[in-house]
Design a protein around this motif. Sequence first.
Motif, PDB file in Angstrom:
ATOM      1  N   SER A  90       0.818  -1.216   0.000  1.00 47.45           N
ATOM      2  CA  SER A  90       0.000   0.000   0.000  1.00 47.45           C
ATOM      3  C   SER A  90       0.851   1.266   0.000  1.00 47.45           C
ATOM      4  CB  SER A  90      -0.924   0.012   1.219  1.00 47.45           C
ATOM      5  OG  SER A  90      -0.180   0.014   2.427  1.00 47.45           O
ATOM      6  N   PHE A  91       2.137   1.148   0.352  1.00 50.27           N
ATOM      7  CA  PHE A  91       3.003   2.329   0.392  1.00 50.27           C
ATOM      8  C   PHE A  91       3.785   2.538  -0.894  1.00 50.27           C
ATOM      9  CE2 PHE A  91       2.527   1.325   4.933  1.00 50.27           C
ATOM     10  CZ  PHE A  91       2.141   2.563   5.404  1.00 50.27           C
ATOM     11  N   LEU A  92       3.709   1.577  -1.812  1.00 49.39           N
ATOM     12  CA  LEU A  92       4.550   1.645  -2.999  1.00 49.39           C
ATOM     13  C   LEU A  92       3.863   2.386  -4.137  1.00 49.39           C
ATOM     14  CD1 LEU A  92       6.133  -1.917  -2.964  1.00 49.39           C
ATOM     15  CD2 LEU A  92       7.125   0.233  -2.185  1.00 49.39           C
ATOM     16  N   HIS A  93       3.453   3.616  -3.876  1.00 53.52           N
ATOM     17  CA  HIS A  93       2.895   4.449  -4.936  1.00 53.52           C
ATOM     18  C   HIS A  93       4.031   4.978  -5.805  1.00 53.52           C
ATOM     19  CE1 HIS A  93      -0.870   4.184  -2.888  1.00 53.52           C
ATOM     20  NE2 HIS A  93      -0.407   4.803  -1.802  1.00 53.52           N
ATOM     21  N   LYS A  94       3.844   4.910  -7.089  1.00 54.04           N
ATOM     22  CA  LYS A  94       4.919   5.315  -7.992  1.00 54.04           C
ATOM     23  C   LYS A  94       5.308   6.781  -7.801  1.00 54.04           C
ATOM     24  CE  LYS A  94       6.467   4.953 -12.756  1.00 54.04           C
ATOM     25  NZ  LYS A  94       6.130   4.535 -14.140  1.00 54.04           N
ATOM     26  N   THR A  95       4.349   7.626  -7.412  1.00 51.25           N
ATOM     27  CA  THR A  95       4.657   9.048  -7.231  1.00 51.25           C
ATOM     28  C   THR A  95       5.699   9.249  -6.136  1.00 51.25           C
ATOM     29  OG1 THR A  95       2.751   9.187  -5.732  1.00 51.25           O
ATOM     30  CG2 THR A  95       2.428   9.867  -8.011  1.00 51.25           C
ATOM     31  N   PHE A  96       5.720   8.367  -5.133  1.00 49.92           N
ATOM     32  CA  PHE A  96       6.711   8.469  -4.067  1.00 49.92           C
ATOM     33  C   PHE A  96       8.105   8.076  -4.549  1.00 49.92           C
ATOM     34  CE2 PHE A  96       3.527   7.714  -0.354  1.00 49.92           C
ATOM     35  CZ  PHE A  96       2.982   8.981  -0.606  1.00 49.92           C
ATOM     36  N   LEU A  97       8.168   7.279  -5.596  1.00 50.01           N
ATOM     37  CA  LEU A  97       9.428   6.704  -6.034  1.00 50.01           C
ATOM     38  C   LEU A  97      10.066   7.444  -7.203  1.00 50.01           C
ATOM     39  CD1 LEU A  97       8.254   2.976  -5.935  1.00 50.01           C
ATOM     40  CD2 LEU A  97       9.275   4.305  -4.084  1.00 50.01           C
ATOM     41  N   SER A 115       8.135 -14.777   0.483  1.00 42.15           N
ATOM     42  CA  SER A 115       6.786 -14.303   0.786  1.00 42.15           C
ATOM     43  C   SER A 115       6.534 -12.889   0.270  1.00 42.15           C
ATOM     44  CB  SER A 115       6.545 -14.349   2.302  1.00 42.15           C
ATOM     45  OG  SER A 115       7.456 -13.502   2.975  1.00 42.15           O
ATOM     46  N   SER A 116       7.578 -12.243  -0.267  1.00 44.54           N
ATOM     47  CA  SER A 116       7.437 -10.854  -0.718  1.00 44.54           C
ATOM     48  C   SER A 116       7.711 -10.699  -2.209  1.00 44.54           C
ATOM     49  CB  SER A 116       8.396  -9.950   0.075  1.00 44.54           C
ATOM     50  OG  SER A 116       8.183 -10.061   1.458  1.00 44.54           O
ATOM     51  N   LEU A 117       7.625 -11.773  -2.959  1.00 45.32           N
ATOM     52  CA  LEU A 117       7.910 -11.693  -4.391  1.00 45.32           C
ATOM     53  C   LEU A 117       6.941 -10.782  -5.125  1.00 45.32           C
ATOM     54  CD1 LEU A 117       8.901 -15.372  -5.288  1.00 45.32           C
ATOM     55  CD2 LEU A 117      10.385 -13.372  -5.035  1.00 45.32           C
ATOM     56  N   GLN A 118       5.726 -10.635  -4.591  1.00 50.44           N
ATOM     57  CA  GLN A 118       4.772  -9.720  -5.220  1.00 50.44           C
ATOM     58  C   GLN A 118       5.267  -8.279  -5.147  1.00 50.44           C
ATOM     59  OE1 GLN A 118       2.130 -10.375  -7.100  1.00 50.44           O
ATOM     60  NE2 GLN A 118       2.614 -12.550  -6.854  1.00 50.44           N
ATOM     61  N   ILE A 119       6.019  -7.966  -4.088  1.00 50.75           N
ATOM     62  CA  ILE A 119       6.614  -6.626  -3.971  1.00 50.75           C
ATOM     63  C   ILE A 119       7.625  -6.417  -5.093  1.00 50.75           C
ATOM     64  CG2 ILE A 119       8.026  -5.107  -2.524  1.00 50.75           C
ATOM     65  CD1 ILE A 119       5.234  -5.544  -1.423  1.00 50.75           C
ATOM     66  N   VAL A 120       8.477  -7.427  -5.303  1.00 49.12           N
ATOM     67  CA  VAL A 120       9.477  -7.348  -6.369  1.00 49.12           C
ATOM     68  C   VAL A 120       8.802  -7.197  -7.722  1.00 49.12           C
ATOM     69  CG1 VAL A 120      11.365  -8.567  -7.515  1.00 49.12           C
ATOM     70  CG2 VAL A 120      11.123  -8.706  -5.021  1.00 49.12           C
ATOM     71  N   LYS A 121       7.801  -8.005  -7.975  1.00 51.88           N
ATOM     72  CA  LYS A 121       7.088  -7.950  -9.260  1.00 51.88           C
ATOM     73  C   LYS A 121       6.389  -6.610  -9.443  1.00 51.88           C
ATOM     74  CE  LYS A 121       6.213 -12.935  -9.420  1.00 51.88           C
ATOM     75  NZ  LYS A 121       5.169 -13.995  -9.366  1.00 51.88           N
ATOM     76  N   MET A 122       5.824  -6.082  -8.363  1.00 45.58           N
ATOM     77  CA  MET A 122       5.115  -4.808  -8.439  1.00 45.58           C
ATOM     78  C   MET A 122       6.061  -3.677  -8.824  1.00 45.58           C
ATOM     79  SD  MET A 122       2.812  -2.995  -5.490  1.00 45.58           S
ATOM     80  CE  MET A 122       1.975  -1.430  -5.775  1.00 45.58           C
ATOM     81  N   SER A 125       7.150  -4.119 -12.429  1.00 47.59           N
ATOM     82  CA  SER A 125       6.053  -3.811 -13.355  1.00 47.59           C
ATOM     83  C   SER A 125       5.829  -2.313 -13.488  1.00 47.59           C
ATOM     84  CB  SER A 125       4.766  -4.490 -12.885  1.00 47.59           C
ATOM     85  OG  SER A 125       4.313  -3.938 -11.660  1.00 47.59           O
ATOM     86  N   GLN A 126       6.303  -1.536 -12.500  1.00 49.46           N
ATOM     87  CA  GLN A 126       6.194  -0.077 -12.582  1.00 49.46           C
ATOM     88  C   GLN A 126       7.326   0.542 -13.403  1.00 49.46           C
ATOM     89  OE1 GLN A 126       5.746   1.753  -8.743  1.00 49.46           O
ATOM     90  NE2 GLN A 126       3.956   0.545  -8.197  1.00 49.46           N
ATOM     91  N   GLY A 127       8.148  -0.321 -13.994  1.00 50.91           N
ATOM     92  CA  GLY A 127       9.235   0.181 -14.833  1.00 50.91           C
ATOM     93  C   GLY A 127      10.461   0.587 -14.056  1.00 50.91           C
ATOM     94  N   LEU A 152      17.381 -16.884  -6.150  1.00 52.54           N
ATOM     95  CA  LEU A 152      16.052 -16.330  -6.380  1.00 52.54           C
ATOM     96  C   LEU A 152      16.140 -14.897  -6.912  1.00 52.54           C
ATOM     97  CD1 LEU A 152      13.083 -16.907  -6.277  1.00 52.54           C
ATOM     98  CD2 LEU A 152      13.038 -16.300  -3.855  1.00 52.54           C
ATOM     99  N   CYS A 153      17.082 -14.127  -6.393  1.00 56.15           N
ATOM    100  CA  CYS A 153      17.286 -12.756  -6.880  1.00 56.15           C
ATOM    101  C   CYS A 153      17.770 -12.766  -8.328  1.00 56.15           C
ATOM    102  CB  CYS A 153      18.291 -12.018  -6.001  1.00 56.15           C
ATOM    103  SG  CYS A 153      17.700 -11.642  -4.339  1.00 56.15           S
ATOM    104  N   LYS A 154      18.635 -13.701  -8.651  1.00 57.26           N
ATOM    105  CA  LYS A 154      19.147 -13.827 -10.020  1.00 57.26           C
ATOM    106  C   LYS A 154      18.014 -14.092 -11.001  1.00 57.26           C
ATOM    107  CE  LYS A 154      22.535 -16.685 -10.530  1.00 57.26           C
ATOM    108  NZ  LYS A 154      23.400 -17.872 -10.300  1.00 57.26           N
ATOM    109  N   SER A 155      17.031 -14.889 -10.592  1.00 53.80           N
ATOM    110  CA  SER A 155      15.938 -15.246 -11.489  1.00 53.80           C
ATOM    111  C   SER A 155      15.104 -14.029 -11.884  1.00 53.80           C
ATOM    112  CB  SER A 155      15.052 -16.314 -10.840  1.00 53.80           C
ATOM    113  OG  SER A 155      14.364 -15.792  -9.718  1.00 53.80           O
ATOM    114  N   TYR A 156      15.171 -12.964 -11.087  1.00 50.86           N
ATOM    115  CA  TYR A 156      14.442 -11.727 -11.406  1.00 50.86           C
ATOM    116  C   TYR A 156      15.379 -10.655 -11.965  1.00 50.86           C
ATOM    117  CZ  TYR A 156      10.195 -13.479  -9.223  1.00 50.86           C
ATOM    118  OH  TYR A 156       9.072 -14.220  -8.931  1.00 50.86           O
TER     119      TYR A 156
END
Length: 370
Positions: A90-97, A115-122, A125-127, A152-156
């Motif tokens: 909920s804190f990862l708004h692109k405007t903040f970044l 358990s946090s791979l969705q964070i990495v993908k998110m 996905s924001q470029g 696991l980090c290498k795979s992304y």
Amino acid sequence: MNILAVQPSSKCDSNCLACPWKEKFSCVGVMLPLEALEVLTSNLEDFKFDEGVLICPNPLLHPKIDVITREMGKFCRNITLFLPVSVSRSFLHKTFLENVDFISLIIHTYKDLKSSLQIVKMLLSQGIDNLEAYILLDSNSDFAELFSIIDLCKSYGLKIILGPSFYTSPYTDKFLEKIVKKENVEIGLHYGRKYFYNAIKIFIDNYPVTLLTSPSAENCRTLYLNPYGNFSKCPLSKFEVNYKRITREDLRKMLFSPCPVSQKVIRLSPKIQVSFVTKEGVEIPGEVLELLELISQINSFRGACKVLGVSPSTYWEKIKSLEEKLDISLIISVRGGRKKGITILTDFAKDLLKEYKEIRERAIVSLYEY
């Protein structure tokens, strides 16, 4: 390198193991006064930091984080945002970044990352391309788990750094002792400095990983601002001044004072110079061996010279002069065909480089045994 480290908040929504800030701040939710950065701006005049880092506890919990990043952009050439990998989406708004150049995800365990791979993908996905995995390396680190995290980090396709919690001493010695025994691992060229530490490159299955080795005490130019608005050299420094009373002279004194972290640890840094001498007395200097190593990695003579910061014309003459003395070629430049414009090593140079790496790795590991 001049570094400004800012902790905008003492509050966190994560539960990282061995967090160094929970005991210090109790994670009660103190927020950095924006006036502290305004005071810093007025005292800096034309001075600029090479790098600004926003460090844990979670900086995004500050309600004015966008203002803080914009303000830091006035006197920091680059800004890196450190976040626990388990940060709430909920804190990862692109405007903040938008105002940061790099995002570094702090990873304590494989479970945290998995358990946090969705964070990495998110974030991807924001470029956001400049995404880094900061894997914590301490006395309790499990060697097998570290490699699972790295895989696991290498795979992304993430950039990977292995290092300690900031402002603590690295546990590089045990890690190096183990990693040199593993297949498909090479200890590469000296990376220089990264954040507050000296660093080297290691290659795990040809994937580059940065390893932080020791505090960068020489010419340490750092400034630390905590959530209460207190300035100091770093959290270990005894000299601390609140932004309401800070002066230009205080800031100068902090920037140019000795590194507190380095006074608690070994001062050796793994900077090894290896050279060879033939039976005929012909020396193959370390600078040429380092150049050959880079050429083997990027297949470009000019590119290797650029990375090392040396003149291509000067080093071309050194290579040719050395080849004449040895009466054997070291490099081959391909100018036409499918491999147009590349430089490769001869078989003799490859064998030479292999022996050079083995000797250098043994020397680096031995430094940490004292």
